[in-house]
Design a protein around this motif. Structure first.
Motif, PDB file in Angstrom:
ATOM      1  N   GLN A 113       0.849  -1.186   0.000  1.00 28.70           N
ATOM      2  CA  GLN A 113       0.000   0.000   0.000  1.00 28.70           C
ATOM      3  C   GLN A 113       0.887   1.238   0.000  1.00 28.70           C
ATOM      4  N   THR A 114       0.304   2.338  -0.414  1.00 30.01           N
ATOM      5  CA  THR A 114       0.974   3.628  -0.299  1.00 30.01           C
ATOM      6  C   THR A 114       0.197   4.478   0.678  1.00 30.01           C
ATOM      7  N   MET A 115       0.895   4.985   1.678  1.00 30.52           N
ATOM      8  CA  MET A 115       0.269   5.918   2.617  1.00 30.52           C
ATOM      9  C   MET A 115       0.815   7.305   2.332  1.00 30.52           C
TER      10      MET A 115
ATOM     11  N   LYS B  30      -2.532  -3.061  12.111  1.00 29.44           N
ATOM     12  CA  LYS B  30      -3.518  -3.913  11.443  1.00 29.44           C
ATOM     13  C   LYS B  30      -3.750  -3.470   9.994  1.00 29.44           C
ATOM     14  N   LEU B  31      -3.412  -2.212   9.692  1.00 30.60           N
ATOM     15  CA  LEU B  31      -3.638  -1.668   8.353  1.00 30.60           C
ATOM     16  C   LEU B  31      -2.392  -1.648   7.477  1.00 30.60           C
ATOM     17  N   TYR B  32      -1.213  -1.527   8.089  1.00 27.29           N
ATOM     18  CA  TYR B  32       0.022  -1.365   7.328  1.00 27.29           C
ATOM     19  C   TYR B  32       1.053  -2.395   7.751  1.00 27.29           C
ATOM     20  N   SER B  33       2.010  -2.664   6.849  1.00 29.70           N
ATOM     21  CA  SER B  33       3.049  -3.647   7.144  1.00 29.70           C
ATOM     22  C   SER B  33       4.356  -3.243   6.458  1.00 29.70           C
ATOM     23  N   PRO B  34       5.476  -3.818   6.899  1.00 32.16           N
ATOM     24  CA  PRO B  34       6.749  -3.524   6.247  1.00 32.16           C
ATOM     25  C   PRO B  34       6.654  -3.773   4.745  1.00 32.16           C
ATOM     26  N   GLY B  35       7.274  -2.888   3.992  1.00 32.10           N
ATOM     27  CA  GLY B  35       7.211  -2.956   2.536  1.00 32.10           C
ATOM     28  C   GLY B  35       6.239  -1.958   1.942  1.00 32.10           C
ATOM     29  N   ASP B  36       5.320  -1.447   2.772  1.00 33.93           N
ATOM     30  CA  ASP B  36       4.409  -0.417   2.297  1.00 33.93           C
ATOM     31  C   ASP B  36       5.191   0.869   2.030  1.00 33.93           C
ATOM     32  N   VAL B  37       4.661   1.698   1.156  1.00 26.90           N
ATOM     33  CA  VAL B  37       5.331   2.922   0.721  1.00 26.90           C
ATOM     34  C   VAL B  37       4.788   4.121   1.493  1.00 26.90           C
TER      35      VAL B  37
ATOM     36  N   LYS C 219       2.224  20.132  -3.766  1.00 31.36           N
ATOM     37  CA  LYS C 219       2.312  19.129  -4.830  1.00 31.36           C
ATOM     38  C   LYS C 219       3.678  18.458  -4.885  1.00 31.36           C
ATOM     39  N   GLU C 220       4.608  18.921  -4.047  1.00 27.42           N
ATOM     40  CA  GLU C 220       5.976  18.409  -4.074  1.00 27.42           C
ATOM     41  C   GLU C 220       6.154  17.252  -3.091  1.00 27.42           C
ATOM     42  N   ILE C 221       6.789  16.186  -3.552  1.00 24.24           N
ATOM     43  CA  ILE C 221       7.119  15.056  -2.678  1.00 24.24           C
ATOM     44  C   ILE C 221       8.393  15.409  -1.926  1.00 24.24           C
ATOM     45  N   VAL C 222       8.313  15.427  -0.579  1.00 24.53           N
ATOM     46  CA  VAL C 222       9.485  15.761   0.224  1.00 24.53           C
ATOM     47  C   VAL C 222      10.079  14.530   0.904  1.00 24.53           C
ATOM     48  N   PHE C 223       9.335  13.430   0.926  1.00 24.02           N
ATOM     49  CA  PHE C 223       9.840  12.166   1.480  1.00 24.02           C
ATOM     50  C   PHE C 223       9.131  11.042   0.758  1.00 24.02           C
ATOM     51  N   HIS C 224       9.904  10.100   0.242  1.00 32.67           N
ATOM     52  CA  HIS C 224       9.343   8.937  -0.450  1.00 32.67           C
ATOM     53  C   HIS C 224      10.168   7.743  -0.002  1.00 32.67           C
ATOM     54  N   GLY C 225       9.578   6.909   0.824  1.00 32.19           N
ATOM     55  CA  GLY C 225      10.336   5.798   1.371  1.00 32.19           C
ATOM     56  C   GLY C 225       9.499   4.551   1.533  1.00 32.19           C
ATOM     57  N   VAL C 226      10.115   3.575   2.164  1.00 31.53           N
ATOM     58  CA  VAL C 226       9.492   2.275   2.393  1.00 31.53           C
ATOM     59  C   VAL C 226       9.531   1.977   3.885  1.00 31.53           C
ATOM     60  N   LEU C 227       8.432   1.396   4.392  1.00 29.23           N
ATOM     61  CA  LEU C 227       8.426   0.964   5.782  1.00 29.23           C
ATOM     62  C   LEU C 227       9.373  -0.212   5.935  1.00 29.23           C
ATOM     63  N   GLY C 228      10.334  -0.061   6.803  1.00 30.24           N
ATOM     64  CA  GLY C 228      11.284  -1.138   7.047  1.00 30.24           C
ATOM     65  C   GLY C 228      10.811  -2.079   8.122  1.00 30.24           C
ATOM     66  N   LYS C 229      10.208  -1.522   9.167  1.00 26.68           N
ATOM     67  CA  LYS C 229       9.677  -2.349  10.252  1.00 26.68           C
ATOM     68  C   LYS C 229       8.646  -1.549  11.019  1.00 26.68           C
ATOM     69  N   ILE C 230       7.829  -2.280  11.770  1.00 26.73           N
ATOM     70  CA  ILE C 230       6.851  -1.671  12.669  1.00 26.73           C
ATOM     71  C   ILE C 230       6.969  -2.384  13.998  1.00 26.73           C
TER      72      ILE C 230
END
Length: 84
Positions: free
Chosen positions: A8-10, A39-46, A53-64
């Protein structure tokens, strides 16, 4: 047989996104932590943080851990580092 993975992308607005900086470079957060519903998100989600309109952070969840997510944007982050 191939395995199908779903992610998913948050998206967050930088103006009201609450996070803490774990690592930073040149004043910008490269690793952050923030609260999520496990319960909604997991590692690997974006994770995308927008300033207008500018993206200032674009990453991946490494762990929760215990509702706290860790996300990484090691190269292109423009998200200001929080004071440690």
């Amino acid at each position: 047989m191939s395995e199908v993975a779903f992610c998913q992308t948050m998206s967050f607005n930088a103006d009201n996104f609450e996070y803490e900086t774990v690592n930073h470079e040149n004043g910008n957060a490269t690793m952050i932590t923030f609260q999520v519903d496990e319960k909604l998100y997991s590692p690997g989600d974006v994770v995308v943080v927008l300033d207008g309109k500018e993206i200032v952070f674009h990453g991946v969840l490494g762990k929760i851990e215990n509702g706290v997510a860790y996300a990484y944007d090691p190269k292109d982050s423009l998200l200001p580092a929080t004071v440690q």
